[in-house]
Design an enzyme around this catalytic site. Structure first.
Site, mmCIF file in Angstrom:
data_model
loop_
_atom_site.group_PDB
_atom_site.id
_atom_site.type_symbol
_atom_site.label_atom_id
_atom_site.label_comp_id
_atom_site.label_asym_id
_atom_site.label_seq_id
_atom_site.Cartn_x
_atom_site.Cartn_y
_atom_site.Cartn_z
ATOM 1 N N ASP A 278 0.803 -1.224 0.000
ATOM 2 C CA ASP A 278 0.000 0.000 0.000
ATOM 3 C C ASP A 278 0.835 1.274 0.000
ATOM 4 O O ASP A 278 0.292 2.359 -0.198
ATOM 5 C CB ASP A 278 -0.980 -0.007 1.183
ATOM 6 N N TYR A 362 -9.518 -0.753 3.008
ATOM 7 C CA TYR A 362 -8.953 -0.502 4.328
ATOM 8 C C TYR A 362 -8.676 0.974 4.581
ATOM 9 O O TYR A 362 -8.428 1.735 3.655
ATOM 10 C CB TYR A 362 -7.630 -1.263 4.503
#
Ligand code: NI
Length: 613
Positions: A278, A362
């Site tokens: 990420d 998320y």
């Protein structure tokens, strides 16, 4: 504090872009991945580092622009390198799907003909050696369906459907259909109207600082109590701390979360490829939220905006990207003298520097805490929504526990890597590992009670690849061998790791090669300007081996040199029903505590509270 470290201004981004365009080497299709300050040590003037995407193939150019003269001073080509996913390209991938007959047919086979409720999530594709992906910038798209926009997309995965898309060319490469499973029915909503009536017995908590805050913020320079630092937001790393000092004494040159990986443990088709870096594949700064007073941050807040660049090289301002405030967090120290009855107690207050990034399903909050006792800490708060799957005939429950009717979530890990460019009282430091072990039974240990810490200096890069061991109270101590405290011992800070796992994907897997940094909790390297990120500068679609494993193969020495500590920490997430439909925060992190940096408790001069009753 040197202005060399202040983040790029919008004007400077303009200068950098104009300079690379003026070379005449950029074609029509060229765009920009990131434009950041070059914060290499030892520079005497400001430079921008520009990552250029020259065209639709897998290739990047890294240009360095001297800003004072608007001149390109370095031009490095990286053939085969793939940038973090671009927002415009991700959007192109979604559009390409909508127009693709094979994809529409796969949806129609599932009874979905109205595409207004379709949610497509492009994922980084990893690297599984697929010939069709060679030389291309690829996303793997997974799909969800909402009856209403207010629904939770992840509640209703369109199971068994996976689409490989050349994002740069907007071209569908393959529609993989692994079979049809029913859409779960529950829309998984989590808005207030879906969970009425709300509780009515929570009385207000008000945080007021009638005399204002105790910190000062001048531009990006932050001072609080004896702490001083410069805070910036990198498009990939998110919050970056520069030149952290206490009472004028240096502790860290630079600190950031330089990479992270979310590997999934479900071996069934359709889910066995899932992993996401990420930082390097999306970007914690690019995905940072604009924070809201009273919601994300409470109390007397100061915000820092961030200036980033879009794909076209235009400066964009992200308002309220970083939140800075003080929090009361209980007691700092206390003692009751039982002989006299005298009580001394001090309140613990911390300075919080935080940012929240939303990466797909998320949401990650990054909270750096500075304490009155000279310690600091990083806490990561994990929340948002699980990556889900609908139950299918292929389902293997051990790898994806049920979280709602017809819905499951694969087990996975979140492993973060903090890069800590240490400078304890100066640039030249060393790292020791401390383990506490029972003394062997001998004449000096007649009652067998003995146990003691032993310190081993980590002399080389290979020796410094370590994992946590709570059973031996293992910690790592960063020492300046040339500076001693009043007791005659070298000044130091201790890295206290949390109960962190390491990567669980087996050796030999694609992810173990690509995320090798996550196979150890500790790595140490000598400072080298271009060794910035644990999985290399360009992890997207990389086959693996870049970054820490490549650099440390040289097994360089670490004695009395400028050391960089890389700490991997995180959690293994076994999904629970309580994580649905949106997860309560789970935390992980680490602490850096002084260990002989001071001669005694440095917080004795914190005044007693003036309102004890
Ligand atoms: Ni998770």
């Amino acid at each position: 504090m040197t202005t060399l470290l202040h983040p790029l201004t919008a004007d400077e981004i303009g200068v950098a872009v104009a300079a690379v365009r003026a070379t005449g080497r950029l074609g029509e299709a060229a765009h920009f991945s990131t434009i950041t300050l070059d914060d290499t040590r030892g520079l005497t003037s400001r430079q921008a580092r520009v990552i250029i995407v020259p065209g639709p193939e897998a290739a990047l150019v890294e240009a360095t622009v001297a800003l004072a003269t608007a001149s390109v001073v370095a031009w490095i080509e990286h053939p085969g390198a793939v940038p973090a996913l671009g927002f415009e390209e991700a959007f192109n991938a979604i559009l390409a799907l909508h127009d693709h007959a094979g994809f529409r047919a796969a949806l129609a086979a599932r009874g979905i003909t109205d595409l207004t409720g379709l949610q497509v999530d492009p994922w980084p594709t990893g690297n599984f050696g697929l010939a069709a992906e060679e030389g291309r910038r690829v996303a793997r798209c997974i799909c969800y369906y909402r009856d209403q926009p207010e629904d939770n997309g992840y509640a209703r995965p369109i199971e068994g459907l996976l689409i490989h898309v050349d994002m740069a060319r907007g071209e569908v490469l393959e529609v993989v259909d692994l079979g049809i499973s029913p859409l779960p029915e529950d829309p998984g909503r989590y808005r207030p109207e879906d969970h009425a009536p709300a509780r009515v017995d929570l009385r207000p908590v008000s945080i007021t600082q009638p005399d204002g805050v105790s910190f000062t913020l001048e531009g990006n320079e932050l001072r609080w109590q004896r702490w001083s630092l410069l805070v910036s937001l990198d498009p990939l790393e998110g919050i970056v701390l520069h030149d952290v000092t206490y009472d004028g004494r240096s502790i860290l040159r630079r600190a950031s979360v330089n990479e992270m990986v979310v590997p999934y443990g479900d071996p069934t088709p359709g889910h066995n490829w899932k992993n996401a870096f990420d930082v390097g594949e999306w970007g914690l700064g690019r995905m940072a939220n604009s924070l809201q007073l009273g919601c994300d941050c409470l109390g007397e807040i100061r915000y820092l905006d961030a200036v980033l660049a879009d794909q076209r090289g235009r400066a964009i301002t992200l308002p309220n990207a970083i939140c800075i405030h003080e929090e009361d967090v209980g007691i700092l120290w206390k003692h009751v003298d039982l002989l006299t009855g005298h009580v001394e107690v001090r309140r613990k207050r911390r300075l919080v520097v935080s940012s929240i990034a939303t990466v797909g399903n998320y949401d990650y909050g990054f909270y750096w805490y500075f304490h009155l006792d000279g310690s600091l800490e990083l806490e990561v708060k994990l929340t948002g929504i699980l990556s889900t799957k609908a139950r299918s005939t292929e389902h293997r429950e051990a790898f994806a526990p049920p979280i709602a009717p017809g819905l499951a979530a694969p087990v996975h890990q979140h492993l973060f890597c903090a890069r800590l460019d240490m400078a304890i009282d100066g640039p030249r430091n060393e790292v020791y590992e401390l383990n506490v072990d029972p003394l062997p039974l001998d004449d000096d240990n007649p009652l067998r009670n003995g146990f003691a810490p032993s310190a081993t200096r980590l002399d080389s890069e290979q020796q410094a690849q370590r994992v946590t061991d709570p059973s031996r109270s293992r910690s790592w101590r960063i020492v300046n061998p040339s500076v001693t405290n009043a007791l005659g011992t070298p000044v130091a800070f201790t890295l206290l790791a949390g109960p962190s796992p390491t990567l669980l994907a087996a050796e030999g897997s694609s992810i173990a090669a690509r995320a090798a940094f996550a196979t150890k909790n500790l790595w140490v390297t000598p400072y080298t300007p271009d060794q910035r990120r644990a999985a290399g500068d360009f992890p997207n679609q990389h086959p693996g081996g870049a970054g820490l494993p490549a650099w440390t193969a040289a097994n360089r020495g670490l004695v009395d040199t400028e050391v960089v500590v890389w700490h991997t920490f995180g959690v293994t997430h076994i999904p629970r029903p309580e994580d649905w439909p949106v997860m309560p925060v789970e935390t992980c992190g680490f602490q850096l505590i002084p260990a002989g940096f001071f001669d005694r408790n440095p917080a004795l001069d914190v005044p007693p509270p003036d309102h004890c009753h």
